[in-house]
Structure formats: C-alpha cells, structure tokens
Design a protein around this motif. Structure first.
Motif, PDB file in Angstrom:
ATOM      1  N   LEU A 119       0.834  -1.197   0.000  1.00  0.00           N
ATOM      2  CA  LEU A 119       0.000   0.000   0.000  1.00  0.00           C
ATOM      3  C   LEU A 119       0.870   1.248   0.000  1.00  0.00           C
ATOM      4  O   LEU A 119       0.594   2.216  -0.695  1.00  0.00           O
ATOM      5  CB  LEU A 119      -0.905  -0.019   1.240  1.00  0.00           C
ATOM      6  CG  LEU A 119      -2.072   0.949   1.273  1.00  0.00           C
ATOM      7  CD1 LEU A 119      -3.031   0.671   0.130  1.00  0.00           C
ATOM      8  CD2 LEU A 119      -2.796   0.849   2.607  1.00  0.00           C
ATOM      9  N   CYS A 120       1.928   1.223   0.794  1.00  0.00           N
ATOM     10  CA  CYS A 120       2.873   2.336   0.827  1.00  0.00           C
ATOM     11  C   CYS A 120       4.208   1.863   1.374  1.00  0.00           C
ATOM     12  O   CYS A 120       4.272   0.884   2.111  1.00  0.00           O
ATOM     13  CB  CYS A 120       2.337   3.501   1.659  1.00  0.00           C
ATOM     14  SG  CYS A 120       2.018   3.079   3.375  1.00  0.00           S
ATOM     15  N   ILE A 121       5.265   2.560   0.970  1.00  0.00           N
ATOM     16  CA  ILE A 121       6.622   2.291   1.449  1.00  0.00           C
ATOM     17  C   ILE A 121       7.252   3.620   1.817  1.00  0.00           C
ATOM     18  O   ILE A 121       7.152   4.594   1.066  1.00  0.00           O
ATOM     19  CB  ILE A 121       7.480   1.594   0.380  1.00  0.00           C
ATOM     20  CG1 ILE A 121       6.867   0.253  -0.029  1.00  0.00           C
ATOM     21  CG2 ILE A 121       8.899   1.365   0.890  1.00  0.00           C
ATOM     22  CD1 ILE A 121       7.630  -0.461  -1.128  1.00  0.00           C
ATOM     23  N   ASN A 122       7.889   3.661   2.964  1.00  0.00           N
ATOM     24  CA  ASN A 122       8.571   4.882   3.371  1.00  0.00           C
ATOM     25  C   ASN A 122       9.922   4.961   2.670  1.00  0.00           C
ATOM     26  O   ASN A 122      10.740   4.062   2.792  1.00  0.00           O
ATOM     27  CB  ASN A 122       8.778   4.877   4.892  1.00  0.00           C
ATOM     28  CG  ASN A 122       9.359   6.182   5.399  1.00  0.00           C
ATOM     29  OD1 ASN A 122       9.465   7.153   4.674  1.00  0.00           O
ATOM     30  ND2 ASN A 122       9.727   6.204   6.660  1.00  0.00           N
ATOM     31  N   PRO A 123      10.203   6.051   1.929  1.00  0.00           N
ATOM     32  CA  PRO A 123      11.474   6.144   1.204  1.00  0.00           C
ATOM     33  C   PRO A 123      12.679   6.354   2.111  1.00  0.00           C
ATOM     34  O   PRO A 123      13.808   6.090   1.712  1.00  0.00           O
ATOM     35  CB  PRO A 123      11.268   7.355   0.290  1.00  0.00           C
ATOM     36  CG  PRO A 123      10.266   8.187   1.001  1.00  0.00           C
ATOM     37  CD  PRO A 123       9.349   7.233   1.697  1.00  0.00           C
ATOM     38  N   ILE A 124      12.457   6.824   3.346  1.00  0.00           N
ATOM     39  CA  ILE A 124      13.567   7.008   4.285  1.00  0.00           C
ATOM     40  C   ILE A 124      13.888   5.658   4.920  1.00  0.00           C
ATOM     41  O   ILE A 124      13.033   5.063   5.569  1.00  0.00           O
ATOM     42  CB  ILE A 124      13.216   8.024   5.391  1.00  0.00           C
ATOM     43  CG1 ILE A 124      12.656   9.304   4.795  1.00  0.00           C
ATOM     44  CG2 ILE A 124      14.434   8.291   6.258  1.00  0.00           C
ATOM     45  CD1 ILE A 124      13.621  10.075   3.960  1.00  0.00           C
ATOM     46  N   PRO A 125      15.107   5.144   4.768  1.00  0.00           N
ATOM     47  CA  PRO A 125      15.408   3.810   5.310  1.00  0.00           C
ATOM     48  C   PRO A 125      15.326   3.787   6.834  1.00  0.00           C
ATOM     49  O   PRO A 125      15.675   4.757   7.500  1.00  0.00           O
ATOM     50  CB  PRO A 125      16.852   3.561   4.860  1.00  0.00           C
ATOM     51  CG  PRO A 125      17.126   4.559   3.790  1.00  0.00           C
ATOM     52  CD  PRO A 125      16.255   5.735   4.072  1.00  0.00           C
ATOM     53  N   LEU A 126      14.862   2.663   7.355  1.00  0.00           N
ATOM     54  CA  LEU A 126      14.961   2.436   8.799  1.00  0.00           C
ATOM     55  C   LEU A 126      16.416   2.263   9.201  1.00  0.00           C
ATOM     56  O   LEU A 126      16.838   2.676  10.274  1.00  0.00           O
ATOM     57  CB  LEU A 126      14.203   1.161   9.174  1.00  0.00           C
ATOM     58  CG  LEU A 126      12.752   1.273   9.594  1.00  0.00           C
ATOM     59  CD1 LEU A 126      12.197  -0.120   9.852  1.00  0.00           C
ATOM     60  CD2 LEU A 126      12.590   2.137  10.814  1.00  0.00           C
ATOM     61  N   GLY A 127      17.178   1.626   8.355  1.00  0.00           N
ATOM     62  CA  GLY A 127      18.586   1.399   8.643  1.00  0.00           C
ATOM     63  C   GLY A 127      19.283   0.883   7.409  1.00  0.00           C
ATOM     64  O   GLY A 127      18.652   0.425   6.453  1.00  0.00           O
ATOM     65  N   SER A 128      20.597   0.971   7.411  1.00  0.00           N
ATOM     66  CA  SER A 128      21.382   0.510   6.270  1.00  0.00           C
ATOM     67  C   SER A 128      22.636  -0.178   6.786  1.00  0.00           C
ATOM     68  O   SER A 128      23.372   0.391   7.594  1.00  0.00           O
ATOM     69  CB  SER A 128      21.754   1.694   5.372  1.00  0.00           C
ATOM     70  OG  SER A 128      22.544   1.263   4.284  1.00  0.00           O
ATOM     71  N   GLY A 129      22.839  -1.398   6.337  1.00  0.00           N
ATOM     72  CA  GLY A 129      24.036  -2.151   6.705  1.00  0.00           C
ATOM     73  C   GLY A 129      24.964  -2.281   5.513  1.00  0.00           C
ATOM     74  O   GLY A 129      24.707  -1.720   4.442  1.00  0.00           O
ATOM     75  N   SER A 130      26.019  -3.021   5.678  1.00  0.00           N
ATOM     76  CA  SER A 130      26.994  -3.160   4.592  1.00  0.00           C
ATOM     77  C   SER A 130      26.433  -3.973   3.434  1.00  0.00           C
ATOM     78  O   SER A 130      26.845  -3.785   2.290  1.00  0.00           O
ATOM     79  CB  SER A 130      28.262  -3.825   5.125  1.00  0.00           C
ATOM     80  OG  SER A 130      27.958  -5.071   5.727  1.00  0.00           O
ATOM     81  N   LEU A 131      25.469  -4.869   3.701  1.00  0.00           N
ATOM     82  CA  LEU A 131      24.948  -5.753   2.664  1.00  0.00           C
ATOM     83  C   LEU A 131      23.524  -5.432   2.246  1.00  0.00           C
ATOM     84  O   LEU A 131      23.133  -5.746   1.117  1.00  0.00           O
ATOM     85  CB  LEU A 131      25.005  -7.211   3.145  1.00  0.00           C
ATOM     86  CG  LEU A 131      26.363  -7.726   3.628  1.00  0.00           C
ATOM     87  CD1 LEU A 131      26.247  -9.175   4.081  1.00  0.00           C
ATOM     88  CD2 LEU A 131      27.411  -7.599   2.533  1.00  0.00           C
ATOM     89  N   ALA A 132      22.725  -4.841   3.113  1.00  0.00           N
ATOM     90  CA  ALA A 132      21.310  -4.618   2.812  1.00  0.00           C
ATOM     91  C   ALA A 132      20.811  -3.373   3.536  1.00  0.00           C
ATOM     92  O   ALA A 132      21.499  -2.826   4.401  1.00  0.00           O
ATOM     93  CB  ALA A 132      20.483  -5.848   3.230  1.00  0.00           C
ATOM     94  N   GLN A 133      19.614  -2.926   3.151  1.00  0.00           N
ATOM     95  CA  GLN A 133      18.979  -1.818   3.861  1.00  0.00           C
ATOM     96  C   GLN A 133      17.497  -2.123   4.033  1.00  0.00           C
ATOM     97  O   GLN A 133      16.929  -2.952   3.326  1.00  0.00           O
ATOM     98  CB  GLN A 133      19.192  -0.489   3.154  1.00  0.00           C
ATOM     99  CG  GLN A 133      18.414  -0.255   1.899  1.00  0.00           C
ATOM    100  CD  GLN A 133      18.791   1.090   1.258  1.00  0.00           C
ATOM    101  OE1 GLN A 133      19.954   1.459   1.154  1.00  0.00           O
ATOM    102  NE2 GLN A 133      17.780   1.825   0.792  1.00  0.00           N
ATOM    103  N   THR A 134      16.861  -1.444   4.986  1.00  0.00           N
ATOM    104  CA  THR A 134      15.470  -1.741   5.327  1.00  0.00           C
ATOM    105  C   THR A 134      14.598  -0.494   5.201  1.00  0.00           C
ATOM    106  O   THR A 134      15.053   0.627   5.420  1.00  0.00           O
ATOM    107  CB  THR A 134      15.354  -2.265   6.766  1.00  0.00           C
ATOM    108  OG1 THR A 134      15.961  -1.328   7.656  1.00  0.00           O
ATOM    109  CG2 THR A 134      16.044  -3.604   6.922  1.00  0.00           C
ATOM    110  N   HIS A 135      13.317  -0.731   4.860  1.00  0.00           N
ATOM    111  CA  HIS A 135      12.321   0.329   4.772  1.00  0.00           C
ATOM    112  C   HIS A 135      11.047  -0.140   5.456  1.00  0.00           C
ATOM    113  O   HIS A 135      10.707  -1.329   5.397  1.00  0.00           O
ATOM    114  CB  HIS A 135      11.989   0.653   3.307  1.00  0.00           C
ATOM    115  CG  HIS A 135      13.106   1.300   2.554  1.00  0.00           C
ATOM    116  ND1 HIS A 135      13.174   2.653   2.348  1.00  0.00           N
ATOM    117  CD2 HIS A 135      14.212   0.773   1.974  1.00  0.00           C
ATOM    118  CE1 HIS A 135      14.267   2.943   1.646  1.00  0.00           C
ATOM    119  NE2 HIS A 135      14.908   1.810   1.409  1.00  0.00           N
ATOM    120  N   ARG A 136      10.340   0.792   6.073  1.00  0.00           N
ATOM    121  CA  ARG A 136       9.008   0.463   6.592  1.00  0.00           C
ATOM    122  C   ARG A 136       8.014   0.479   5.456  1.00  0.00           C
ATOM    123  O   ARG A 136       8.151   1.232   4.487  1.00  0.00           O
ATOM    124  CB  ARG A 136       8.597   1.471   7.659  1.00  0.00           C
ATOM    125  CG  ARG A 136       9.141   1.144   9.036  1.00  0.00           C
ATOM    126  CD  ARG A 136       8.538   2.037  10.092  1.00  0.00           C
ATOM    127  NE  ARG A 136       7.110   1.816  10.236  1.00  0.00           N
ATOM    128  CZ  ARG A 136       6.338   2.527  11.058  1.00  0.00           C
ATOM    129  NH1 ARG A 136       6.854   3.508  11.768  1.00  0.00           N
ATOM    130  NH2 ARG A 136       5.057   2.264  11.155  1.00  0.00           N
TER     131      ARG A 136
END
Length: 615
Positions: free
Chosen positions: A208-225
């Motif tokens: 339905l929606c994705i927040n463009p500001i990442p929750l966090g970013s690691g060396s291999l991957a990043q996360t979004h709400r």
C-alpha cells in the motif's frame, strides 16, 4: 543491519534517521522532504497507487537535514583485478604496521636497531607509492579505513573481526566497532526496482505504501518500513545490488590470502577467520536463510509469548527481498527504556537473559549478531529479536558441555568449570592442557569473589579464559566467541539499566530450570526410547558374538599357549559388555537387561583371570 528507530509514525523515522557527517565520508546526497510535491501520474484502475504517507503533524520550523552517504554500485571486477586491489590494500596495511612500529621504536629510543633499520629501508623505497595521510594514522584507524575502501564484504569482515577480542588487540577491535555505524544507502527508486525484479510483480500490487527514508542501512542490505495491501505494518529488507557476487568472489580470495598469512601470522589465525567470514557472509546474502532462521526461532519460543521473532511474509519475500513483521517499540538501550522503573527494568533484563540462555543451552541455535539495536522492547513489555541472518549452531555434545561449564561457574565450582572448559578445547602440537586448566581455575576463583559487572563481568571472564588458549596452544570452536559476544552485549545493556548488576543472580534461576529439564525423568525415558532400536539390534546379534567367543575360549584351552590376539579379544569383549551394561543402567532400563551384560562381562573377566594364573 542496524534498525535506528522504532517509532510510531513514518514522520518520526524521518526525524530520527538524520546522520552526522563523518570527516572521512565521501560523496553526500540530500534527502528530499517527504511532503515535497510530486507530479501526478496516471495509474490503471486495477492497481493500488503506491504512496508515501504525508506528514499530518503541525508545520515545524524547517531544519537542515544532514545528508546520507550514497551507495555507489561498483562495476563488476574479475578475480584478477579484485586480487590486485586486495593485494594493494594488504601491502599498504603491512607497510602501515611497519610505520607504526617504527614510531613506537623511536619513542623507546630504539630507532637504530638492525630490525628497525630494515623497516626504515623498506619504507624509504615504498614511500612515493603510499597514501601518506593514511599511513600516518594510528594502525587501528588504518585497518578500518582500508576495509572500508575494499567495499561491503570487507566491511562485514571487519564487523566479524570486531568480536574477536580473544585474538586481536583491544585497540583494533574497538576501532572496528565503528564499522557498525550507518552504511551508505541506495536511492529509493533503485530499491523499488530491486523489489519488483526479485518478486516478479509491480510494486503497486504488493504494498500500500513504502517509506522512502530507510529504517537502517548495513553493509549488505537496507530496510524500509511499509504497509501491506492487507493493512499490516511490515519491514522490507533489500539486498544491495551486486553485493552477492562481490561477497562470493571476495570469500574465495580471502580464503587464499588467509592460507598464505597463516604461515607468517599463525598467532592471529587468519585462515580460521577467513573460513568463519565465508560461512556467515554467504548465509547473509541469501535472505531466504534469514526467513528460515526467523521461523525456527519462532517455533523454539512458541511457548513463551513474551519473547518474539518477526513473522515472515513469504508471499512478499525471496532471495534478495525479505518482508517481515514490524515491531513497534524502542531498542533496548534507548533513553526512554532507561527511564523505566527498577522493577520493569529488572523484568526486562531477566527476560532477555532467559532468551539468550534458552537459545544457547536449550536449543543450540542462537542469534550470532546480537547488539542492542537488534533487541526491541515493545510497548506491551515483550522483547523482539531482529536481524536474524547470522546464527550460530551447536551440536548436542558441545551444547551440553557448554551448559555444564556455565552451570559450574554460576554455582561457584571453579575447578569443575575449568575442567569442562578444558574438555571443550582441541590440543595443538606442544599444548599444555594441565597448565591451561590451572590458569583458568585460578581466574575463576578471583572472579567468583566479585561477580559484578563493574568489577569483572561473566562475559569478560570467559573471554579472558579463552585468551589463555594462545599461551597454552589450545584451540576452541568459533561458536564460543559468538556466545561470549551475546553475553557481553546483555551484560553491558543490563549494567546501563541497573548499574553493578549481579549476573549470577539473574542467570541462576534460568540455568537451574534448564538443568531440571535436562534430567527430567520423562525426557530421559524419551531419549532412551530413541536408543532402543540399536539396543534391540545388539541383543539380536549377541548370541552370535557369544558363540564366537566360546569357540575362541575352546581353542584357547586346547592349545598350550594362547595366542596374544585371543587375549586382546577377551579383554575388549568383556570391557564392551561392562560399558553397555553401565549405559543401560544409567538410562534406567529394566534391571534384567543391564544385569545380563554385567554377568557376561564379569564371566569373561573371571575366565581371563583363571587362564592367567594357569600360565
């Protein structure tokens, strides 16, 4: 992967996720405002338009947003080119170590010894080719910066090395912990493209929606709400582009370099570190493995609703994308958690300690990348564990021995603890297990006088014990270090919430409960039943063994002098019968079963004794 915030609204994420600009950070990109007007686009009526939630809070004075570092997709390098890049940085690091050594010798007034003159000569020849600003930095900073220059897979290597206080100097491991900070992020448009490519569906059909500001970013991957079409709040973890290929290539090269460095730097175990890095990194670049881990943890703790692991949405997950439940709450070392009442904080520490003890000593399947940002305290008092790509596993024998070691420590039995720790080790050439055991026993006695964090923590005790391994030529399974790291993390958080926490008091209840479970009669019977097929098979075959042995005895009586091989067979057979009888008796099986084996064993021993007297 680090989750920086777990607030209640998307706009809270935006406020929290501002990063301070590091002095050595390269290119920066600004973050666009969430409520910036966008051009309307026509969308098919059958599709749900994907949007970013708008800020509904009253307008605040505009603050200058500090920029993120941008993730740059690296052009694929072949093995030869990558080999040359790693070699260049490795040689630079060795020369940097030589420069640091030279400066140290100068301070000690030993600047003109033969060895130091040799180092001076090498540095003089190579000086025009060196990064002089970098080489003049302290060696730990050089080490960290060169790992960062080599890219995501080497950043991950540095994060793993930061746990190895048993091998590396503390100055280096402390500096490498800076690699756990926020990593560069990839643009949101690229993240959406990766999601669609991996899940084979337009993103509008999935979320339905994705927040463009990442929750966090690691060396291999990043996360979004995100929010699913069903309305459930979720977190999307996206593997960064090109990372898997880079890790697979770098793991092969690192094993090669590790084997070479093992010849010159065996004390630091580079070959073992390279293997350890390869094992864990290859797991983390396949997000399906993390999904499996989350479901295993959830099954292991299904009877304890206060310890949670994220639900996995398999429909929206694949190799490069993982969609999981969002935990609403705060990381365990957040300021608001420290403001809890003493009773609430005590319950929180007790719950976290229970979770770790059960993972390690009950299940033998534990979180191997545990730091405060991976433990979430939820609003209703539950705790959740996230970032489950890196796990450790213990076989049953190792798990039980570790449990007995830990139990001996909290019960104050320093000699038993030293004995069990020695039993976990592998002796190398020239080792001294007896000396190691005495040293560990003495260390345990000193700790047991003051078992409080501010004097000597439990995790530090085990770590200091393992540091004796190098001196006495002893080796340990890699998993022990990961367990120590989890213990030290919990002790650090506990000490922050409740200063001078007594780890023994917190652990003792859970360890004793596990001990009762381990020796529960019902469990013993169940385990014994698993052995029954083998025991029945042994009983079926025993007449054949006894008949064969009777024939050997007859042959022995008929000859003037028994063959030595017959003597050995008799001893072995009698011993086996006595051991089998003892095992059956220990498992509580019917007396007539184990008494039969004892009878045969003692009969053989009697015959052997009579024969020896005869001759």
């Amino acid at each position: 992967m680090i989750y920086e915030n777990h607030g209640s609204h998307f706009e809270e994420v935006k406020d929290i996720m501002k990063l301070k600009v590091c002095k050595d950070t390269p290119t920066k990109i600004p973050i666009e405002e969430e409520n910036e007007p966008t051009q309307p686009k026509a969308t098919p009526a059958t599709e749900t338009k994907i949007t970013v939630e708008e800020e509904k809070a009253p307008q605040k004075p505009k603050e200058k947003l500090i920029a993120y570092e941008q993730f740059h997709e690296e052009r694929h390098q072949g093995y030869v080119r990558r080999f040359l890049s790693i070699t260049r940085q490795l040689l630079g690091l060795l020369l940097g170590a030589g420069y640091s050594y030279l400066q140290e010798m100068k301070k000690q007034g030993k600047g003109w010894k033969l060895k130091v003159i040799f180092v001076r000569l090498i540095l003089l020849i190579t000086w025009p080719f060196l990064n002089r600003d970098l080489i003049k930095q302290p060696f730990p900073i050089q080490f960290r910066r060169r790992l960062e220059m080599l890219g995501p897979s080497f950043i991950k290597l540095g994060q793993i090395l930061s746990l190895r206080d048993d091998i590396l100097p503390k100055e280096i491991t402390n500096e490498l912990k800076n690699l756990l900070k926020q990593a560069p992020i990839m643009p949101f448009d690229r993240a959406k493209e990766l999601i669609e490519n991996d899940l084979k569906h337009p993103i509008n059909e999935l979320f339905l929606c994705i927040n463009p500001i990442p929750l966090g970013s690691g060396s291999l991957a990043q996360t979004h709400r995100a929010k699913l079409i069903s309305g459930e709040e979720a977190v999307i973890k996206i593997l960064k582009p090109g990372v898997r290929q880079m890790v697979e290539r770098d793991v092969s090269l690192l094993k090669f370099f590790g084997n070479i460095l093992q010849i010159f730097l065996s004390r630091y175990k580079p070959a073992q570190m390279a293997r350890e890095f390869g094992r864990y990194s290859l797991q983390e670049v396949d997000l399906r493995i993390e999904a499996d881990n989350a479901e295993i943890f959830a099954a292991n703790f299904k009877e304890d609703p206060k310890i949670c692991f994220p639900k996995i949405y398999r429909k929206f997950s694949n190799r490069d994308v993982l969609c999981m439940e969002y935990f609403r709450g705060s990381i365990i070392d957040a300021v608001e958690i420290n403001e809890f009442s003493l009773i609430k904080k005590s319950k929180l520490i007790d719950l976290a300690m229970k979770a770790i003890i059960q993972m390690v000593f009950r299940d033998g399947f534990f979180h191997a990348d545990l730091h405060p940002a991976n433990i979430i305290v939820m609003e209703d008092g539950r705790i959740g564990f996230i970032d489950l790509g890196m796990v450790g596993q213990l076989d049953n024998n190792l798990r039980i021995r570790l449990f007995y070691y830990f139990y001996s420590l909290i019960e104050g039995k320093s000699d038993a603890a030293a004995r069990y720790l020695t039993a976990l080790s592998t002796a190398l050439i020239g080792s001294d297990p007896a000396g190691f055991r005495r040293a560990v026993e003495d260390l345990n006695r000193r700790w047991l006088r003051h078992p409080k964090f501010n004097e000597f923590s439990l995790g530090q005790l085990v770590l200091e014990s393992l540091k004796f391994a190098g001196r006495y030529r002893i080796e340990y399974p890699d998993e022990i270090i990961l367990i120590i790291k989890a213990m030290i993390t919990l002790e650090g958080v506990g000490n922050q919430l409740i200063p001078a926490i007594n780890v023994i008091a917190v652990s003792k209840k859970h360890i004793r409960n596990l001990l009762l479970r381990e020796f529960n009669p019902i469990k013993v019977v169940k385990d014994s039943i698993l052995l029954l097929p083998e025991l029945i098979d042994t009983l079926k075959q025993s007449p054949l063994y006894i008949n064969e042995f009777r024939r050997l005895l007859e042959f022995q009586v008929q000859t003037d002098r028994p063959h030595p091989f017959v003597d050995i067979l008799g001893t072995i057979f009698g011993g086996i019968c006595l051991i089998v009888g003892a095992i059956l008796a220990a498992f509580g099986l019917p007396w007539w079963l184990w008494a039969w084996f004892f009878l045969v064993g003692f009969s053989v021993a009697g015959v052997d004794l009579i024969r020896r007297r005869k001759y």
